[in-house]
Structures are given as structure tokens and as C-alpha cells.
Write an enzyme that holds these catalytic residues in place. Structure first.
Site, PDB file in Angstrom:
ATOM      1  NE  ARG A   4     -56.934  -9.080 -21.882  1.00  0.00           N
ATOM      2  CZ  ARG A   4     -58.174  -9.547 -21.961  1.00  0.00           C
ATOM      3  NH1 ARG A   4     -59.084  -9.125 -21.131  1.00  0.00           N
ATOM      4  NH2 ARG A   4     -58.497 -10.434 -22.882  1.00  0.00           N
ATOM      5  CE1 TYR A   5     -53.347 -10.098 -21.710  1.00  0.00           C
ATOM      6  CE2 TYR A   5     -52.166  -8.079 -22.269  1.00  0.00           C
ATOM      7  CZ  TYR A   5     -53.128  -9.021 -22.561  1.00  0.00           C
ATOM      8  OH  TYR A   5     -53.882  -8.905 -23.696  1.00  0.00           O
ATOM      9  CG  HIS A  68     -32.689  14.257  -8.360  1.00  0.00           C
ATOM     10  ND1 HIS A  68     -32.555  12.974  -7.898  1.00  0.00           N
ATOM     11  CD2 HIS A  68     -31.524  14.551  -9.004  1.00  0.00           C
ATOM     12  CE1 HIS A  68     -31.363  12.512  -8.241  1.00  0.00           C
ATOM     13  NE2 HIS A  68     -30.715  13.442  -8.930  1.00  0.00           N
ATOM     14  CG  ASP A  69     -36.054   9.277  -9.348  1.00  0.00           C
ATOM     15  OD1 ASP A  69     -34.909   9.782  -9.414  1.00  0.00           O
ATOM     16  OD2 ASP A  69     -36.374   8.262  -9.993  1.00  0.00           O
ATOM     17  CB  THR A  93     -23.506   9.260  -7.902  1.00  0.00           C
ATOM     18  OG1 THR A  93     -24.151  10.246  -8.693  1.00  0.00           O
ATOM     19  CG2 THR A  93     -23.454   7.943  -8.669  1.00  0.00           C
ATOM     20  CB  THR A 140     -40.521 -28.391 -45.624  1.00  0.00           C
ATOM     21  OG1 THR A 140     -40.787 -29.135 -46.808  1.00  0.00           O
ATOM     22  CG2 THR A 140     -39.876 -29.301 -44.598  1.00  0.00           C
ATOM     23  CG  HIS A 141     -41.006 -24.649 -48.400  1.00  0.00           C
ATOM     24  ND1 HIS A 141     -40.253 -23.511 -48.586  1.00  0.00           N
ATOM     25  CD2 HIS A 141     -40.141 -25.683 -48.389  1.00  0.00           C
ATOM     26  CE1 HIS A 141     -38.986 -23.847 -48.710  1.00  0.00           C
ATOM     27  NE2 HIS A 141     -38.880 -25.156 -48.585  1.00  0.00           N
ATOM     28  CD  GLN A 212     -23.928   9.919 -12.682  1.00  0.00           C
ATOM     29  OE1 GLN A 212     -25.027  10.075 -13.208  1.00  0.00           O
ATOM     30  NE2 GLN A 212     -23.197  10.930 -12.210  1.00  0.00           N
ATOM     31  CB  SER A 263     -69.928 -12.156 -29.989  1.00  0.00           C
ATOM     32  OG  SER A 263     -69.575 -11.544 -31.214  1.00  0.00           O
ATOM     33  CE  LYS A 268     -64.470 -19.429 -35.856  1.00  0.00           C
ATOM     34  NZ  LYS A 268     -63.711 -18.262 -36.302  1.00  0.00           N
ATOM     35  CD  GLU A 275     -55.859 -16.324 -32.965  1.00  0.00           C
ATOM     36  OE1 GLU A 275     -56.112 -16.819 -34.066  1.00  0.00           O
ATOM     37  OE2 GLU A 275     -56.754 -15.850 -32.244  1.00  0.00           O
ATOM     38  CB  SER A 307     -37.872   7.598 -19.672  1.00  0.00           C
ATOM     39  OG  SER A 307     -36.998   7.767 -20.773  1.00  0.00           O
ATOM     40  NE  ARG A 310     -38.164   6.714 -14.220  1.00  0.00           N
ATOM     41  CZ  ARG A 310     -37.826   6.953 -12.952  1.00  0.00           C
ATOM     42  NH1 ARG A 310     -38.492   6.383 -11.986  1.00  0.00           N
ATOM     43  NH2 ARG A 310     -36.818   7.754 -12.672  1.00  0.00           N
ATOM     44  CE1 TYR A 311     -44.115   4.033 -20.870  1.00  0.00           C
ATOM     45  CE2 TYR A 311     -41.956   4.950 -21.330  1.00  0.00           C
ATOM     46  CZ  TYR A 311     -43.324   5.106 -21.229  1.00  0.00           C
ATOM     47  OH  TYR A 311     -43.895   6.308 -21.500  1.00  0.00           O
TER      48      TYR A 311
HETATM   49  O1  LIG Z   1     -26.255  11.698  -8.170  1.00  0.00           O
HETATM   50  C1  LIG Z   1     -26.765  12.349  -9.087  1.00  0.00           C
HETATM   51  O2  LIG Z   1     -27.943  12.699  -9.053  1.00  0.00           O
HETATM   52  C2  LIG Z   1     -25.859  12.713 -10.224  1.00  0.00           C
HETATM   53  C3  LIG Z   1     -26.563  13.334 -11.433  1.00  0.00           C
HETATM   54  N1  LIG Z   1     -27.180  12.300 -12.225  1.00  0.00           N
HETATM   55  C4  LIG Z   1     -28.364  11.719 -11.953  1.00  0.00           C
HETATM   56  N2  LIG Z   1     -28.374  10.430 -11.586  1.00  0.00           N
HETATM   57  C5  LIG Z   1     -29.545   9.808 -11.315  1.00  0.00           C
HETATM   58  N3  LIG Z   1     -30.756  10.395 -11.412  1.00  0.00           N
HETATM   59  C6  LIG Z   1     -30.777  11.686 -11.817  1.00  0.00           C
HETATM   60  C7  LIG Z   1     -29.599  12.378 -12.108  1.00  0.00           C
HETATM   61  N4  LIG Z   1     -29.907  13.603 -12.504  1.00  0.00           N
HETATM   62  C8  LIG Z   1     -31.253  13.681 -12.444  1.00  0.00           C
HETATM   63  N5  LIG Z   1     -31.777  12.522 -12.028  1.00  0.00           N
HETATM   64  C9  LIG Z   1     -33.198  12.183 -11.815  1.00  0.00           C
HETATM   65  O3  LIG Z   1     -33.509  10.978 -12.468  1.00  0.00           O
HETATM   66  C10 LIG Z   1     -34.904  10.970 -12.825  1.00  0.00           C
HETATM   67  C11 LIG Z   1     -35.023  10.559 -14.268  1.00  0.00           C
HETATM   68  O4  LIG Z   1     -36.366  10.441 -14.567  1.00  0.00           O
HETATM   69  P1  LIG Z   1     -36.894   9.668 -15.867  1.00  0.00           P
HETATM   70  O5  LIG Z   1     -36.213  10.265 -17.048  1.00  0.00           O
HETATM   71  O6  LIG Z   1     -38.368   9.920 -15.844  1.00  0.00           O
HETATM   72  O7  LIG Z   1     -36.563   8.234 -15.684  1.00  0.00           O
HETATM   73  C12 LIG Z   1     -35.424  12.348 -12.537  1.00  0.00           C
HETATM   74  O8  LIG Z   1     -36.107  12.348 -11.312  1.00  0.00           O
HETATM   75  C13 LIG Z   1     -34.143  13.155 -12.449  1.00  0.00           C
HETATM   76  O9  LIG Z   1     -34.242  14.307 -11.649  1.00  0.00           O
HETATM   77  C14 LIG Z   1     -25.489  14.026 -12.284  1.00  0.00           C
HETATM   78  O10 LIG Z   1     -25.628  15.248 -12.462  1.00  0.00           O
HETATM   79  O11 LIG Z   1     -24.558  13.415 -12.735  1.00  0.00           O
END
Ligand SMILES: O=C(O)C[C@H](Nc1ncnc2c1ncn2[C@@H]1O[C@H](COP(=O)(O)O)[C@@H](O)[C@H]1O)C(=O)O
Length: 425
Positions: A4-5, A68-69, A93, A140-141, A212, A263, A268, A275, A307, A310-311
Site C-alpha cells: 500500500r505504501y 548461503h546467499d 569475502t 503553549t501547553h 569483515q 462509514s 465527517k 494520522e 536480517s 533486510r527489513y
Molecule cells: O565470505 C564469507 O562468506 C565469510 C563468512 N561470513 C559471511 N559473510 C556473509 N554472508 C554470510 C557469511 N556466512 C554466512 N553468510 C550468509 O549470509 C546470509 C545471512 O542471512 P540472513 O541472516 O537471513 O540475513 C545467509 O545466507 C548466510 O549463509 C565467514 O565465515 O566469515
């Protein structure tokens, strides 16, 4: 993010596909740097770019296996590459890619926010000048205090946005950093020159010291500025909500043709937009705490912040973008009932001029204490029996009509506001 937003272009900016595109942008910048530094053969960058294979579905399928994404992304993206895949992610990394891409994402999203904020600032300033000469009652107040300029409300909002624009500029500058310094941030497996060069292609600077990851105080600062902007908008919204109360009715937020307020009660017109903005500001502020919590990670990093981000990153930027756009619409289309604004000054039948009476008496030779006692005595009597303070004062202190007209004049309170307005030219 609540659909919606979610407005464009922010909505597309935060899709998974856009995120992978940014990751690829970072990986390719590194390959380009390797080629520039003659580590990779000529043409590697162009070939890697041409043959990279970005397929969201396949990446997600692969992630189900490897959990591992970034690894899933690398596997799929390089799956149709030839020899140049050897240079892909070389010495990096995962967080080199994720964090650098996060900076790009935040910066680009913030640029949209910045442009909208400048817009809002301009609209507020315009209204400030439009209503400069309109007297209103200052409260004021929540209690009637003294007359002031209606335009000053807008000017004070504009000034707050101006400060936030400056803060946003600084926070954007601070987040214009990347890191390509490897697993614990010490360049063990990557030349610092690669980082410098690759980040320059992305218009970023290397962060001075990384673990890191890029230190999260940098992100927290930006989130904090977002919260300040949201609070500034909430301050506007709350003021409008107060001024739209039936008893006051000095303003009314836009009510579109065909719109319905209730409604149950067809009469109104509710301040629903104000709000909503108030509520959204609460949501944005709640992220400040999460952003601060993200600063403290274990040793050279843990991944508890991931995580949250991500939000937080999509949500906060999309919500703020929405808020600023709507606030601009609100200010541009707000109805100001000027008659009511002026009429409300006299709701207390002159009590709001009590300080003027006090000062006049001191000018006439009363001590401050004597004058205060006398004026308060009359004022409290008027509060109680709802009589006219103006008439009581005139009779009790034997002021001439000329003196009374001079004292009980709202225009008097605007005599020095030009000094304030001059600061905005
Ligand atoms: O280069 C690396 O990967 C190094 C490794 N550290 C990591 N660095 C970055 N991502 C990693 C790391 N480890 C895990 N994952 C993967 O990140 C994802 C985290 O998912 P979420 O908590 O849902 O946000 C989720 O997909 C994880 O699998 C280390 O061991 O230091």
C-alpha cells in the site's frame, strides 16, 4: 514493505533482482580493477560482464542447497562464464560485495529522498511567506498564549527540514564508502589498490578501517537522520490534526472529490493523512533502536545485523519517501480557514494581551510585582466569569480608547517577524 505504501522508483530499487544487479556491479568493478592493474588479461572485464548470468529463480533454488546467499549468487552468475570466472570474487569475502552494494543501494535510495525533501522545503517556504501577515493565536501547553504569525509555523517547519537536508548530506557523504579488504578487513588476499580502483568506478571511497564489514555506526547515523526527518513531518502532521479539531477548525487537510470520511457518519472529514504520517513516523523511529543494536557485532563480525537490514533498509527508505511525498501534497493542498484563524485569537476575550497590559502599567510607574498582581486578579476573574478582559482592563485602569486599541492589537505581535524571515532569503 507494505504494498500500500510502496512507491516507485523505490519499489523497484529494492527488488531481489535489483539487489543481485548491484552485487554484480561490485563484482564486475573488481574484475575491471584487476584488468586495469594487469592482473587479469585484457578484455576480461567485458567478457565477464557479457557472460554473467543473472537469474533470480536459479539463485534462490541454489540457495536452498548451499544455504548461503552470496555463494548461490556466485555459482549461478558465473555458471556461463569462461576462464574469466577465475577473477570473479577473487580475494573477496561475501561482505565485500554485500556491504559495498548496500552503500550503493542506500545512497541511491537516499538521493530520491533528498530530492523530495528539497521539494517539501520549497513548498513550506512558499507557504511561510504566503501566511506571514496572518495573525493567529500561539498556544503553549495547549493553552492560548499570545498572538503570532500563522506563517511562522511553516517557517519553523521549513527551518527544521533545512537542518535535516544538511544532516542528510553529511550522512550520505559518510555512507559513500565501500570495503573490498577481505575476510577480516586487512587486505591479506587482495591488494588495497584493487579496492581503491574498483570503488572509484562505483563513486565510493574505501572505508578507513573495516572488519569483515563496514562499521554499522555509519548506517546507524543515516537511519537516525531518517528518523529526524520522519519526526519533522510528524510535527507538521500533529499540528494540523490539532488545528483541524472541530472546536478550532483553522485548517483542513485535502478532501478529494468522492472521498468519504466515515462509514457511519456522512458529515465527517477526518485528518486521515496526518494520522497516517504520525503512525509511519513511529515505525521509522522504531528502526533507530535496531540500527544502534547493529553496531555491536562479535569480534571481526557476526551476521546478526543482516536480517535486521533486510527489513530495515527497504522499509525505512520506502516509508520515508512516501511520507515526504504525501507531506508535500498535504502542505500544497491544505485549506486554511483564515477567518477562523483570526477569530480564534479572541476566544478568550482579550486575555492573551495580558502581558501587554502588564508592561503598559510598568511603563506608567507600577512595579513589576504590583502590575502582575493587578493584571492577574482581573484576568483570573475574567477566566471564571467569561467576561471581556478588554472591557475590564479599560474600566479598572482607566486606559484611554487609544491605549486600549494599541494594547489589544494582534498586528503588534508581528512587528519583528521580518527579522526572522530575513534569515530565509
Ligand atoms: O565470505 C564469507 O562468506 C565469510 C563468512 N561470513 C559471511 N559473510 C556473509 N554472508 C554470510 C557469511 N556466512 C554466512 N553468510 C550468509 O549470509 C546470509 C545471512 O542471512 P540472513 O541472516 O537471513 O540475513 C545467509 O545466507 C548466510 O549463509 C565467514 O565465515 O566469515
Amino acid at each position: 514493505m507494505v504494498e500500500r505504501y510502496a512507491l516507485e522508483p523505490l519499489k523497484s530499487h529494492w527488488t531481489l533482482e535489483s539487489q543481485y544487479k548491484r552485487w554484480l556491479e561490485v563484482e564486475l568493478a573488481v574484475i575491471r580493477a584487476y584488468e586495469e592493474l594487469k592482473v587479469a588479461p585484457k578484455g576480461t572485464y567485458e567478457r565477464a560482464k557479457k557472460n554473467s548470468y543473472l537469474n533470480v529463480e536459479e539463485i534462490l533454488e541454489t540457495e536452498k542447497v548451499v544455504d548461503h546467499d552470496v555463494i548461490a549468487f556466485i555459482k549461478v552468475t558465473t555458471s556461463k562464464m569462461g576462464d574469466e570466472s577465475r577473477y570473479f570474487h577473487f580475494g573477496l569475502t561475501s561482505s565485500d560485495v554485500v556491504d559495498t552494494a548496500n552503500s550503493l543501494a542506500l545512497l541511491r535510495a537516499t538521493r530520491y529522498i533528498y530530492a523530495e525533501l528539497e521539494n517539501l522545503h520549497e513548498v513550506l517556504l512558499k507557504k511561510a511567506f504566503e501566511y506571514k501577515k496572518l495573525p493567529t493565536i500561539g498556544r503553549t501547553h495547549g493553552v492560548h498564549a499570545e498572538p503570532t504569525s500563522f506563517g511562522l509555523k511553516y517557517l519553523s517547519w521549513a527551518a527544521e527540514i533545512e537542518r535535516n537536508i544538511e544532516r542528510l548530506k553529511n550522512a550520505m557523504d559518510e555512507i559513500s564508502v565501500g570495503k573490498l579488504s577481505g575476510a577480516v578487513g586487512n587486505y591479506a588476499n587482495i591488494d588495497p589498490e584493487v579496492e581503491k580502483l574498483a570503488l572509484s568506478y562505483l563513486s565510493l571511497k574505501p572505508v578507513k578501517v573495516a572488519t569483515q564489514v563496514i562499521p554499522r555506526d555509519i548506517h546507524a547515523n543515516l537511519i537516525n537522520v531518517f528518523a529526524l526527518i520522519a519526526s519533522a513531518i510528524e510535527r507538521i502532521a500533529v499540528e494540523i490534526r490539532h488545528l483541524q479539531k472541530t472546536e478550532t477548525l483553522e485548517v483542513q487537510e485535502p478532501f478529494k472529490k468522492g472521498q468519504r470520511g466515515s462509514s457511519a457518519m456522512p458529515h465527517k472529514k477526518n485528518p486521515i493523512l496526518c494520522e497516517r504520517l504520525t503512525g509511519m513516523s513511529r515505525v521509522i523511529r522504531s528502526y533507530v533502536n535496531s540500527a544502534l543494536e547493529n553496531i555491536v557485532l562479535w569480534h571481526e563480525r557476526d551476521i546478526s545485523h543482516s536480517s535486521v537490514e533486510r527489513y530495515m533498509f527497504p522499509d525505512i527508505t520506502m516509508t520515508l519517501f512516501y511520507m515526504i511525498k504525501k507531506a508535500t501534497y498535504l502542505i500544497e493542498n491544505l485549506t486554511v480557514f483564515e477567518d477562523n484563524v483570526v477569530k480564534n485569537i479572541d476566544k478568550t476575550k482579550g486575555l492573551v494581551y495580558s502581558q501587554r497590559v502588564l508592561l503598559k502599567l510598568v511603563e506608567k510607574g507600577y512595579t513589576r510585582e504590583e502590575a502582575y498582581k493587578e493584571v492577574q486578579k482581573i484576568a483570573l476573574k475574567c477566566w471564571e466569569n467569561k467576561s471581556s478582559f478588554k472591557n475590564e482592563v479599560k474600566n479598572y485602569f482607566k486606559f484611554s480608547q487609544e491605549e486600549i486599541d494599541e494594547i489589544f492589537n494582534p498586528e503588534y505581535y508581528l512587528r519583528n517577524i521580518d527579522v526572522i524571515y530575513e534569515r530565509f532569503k
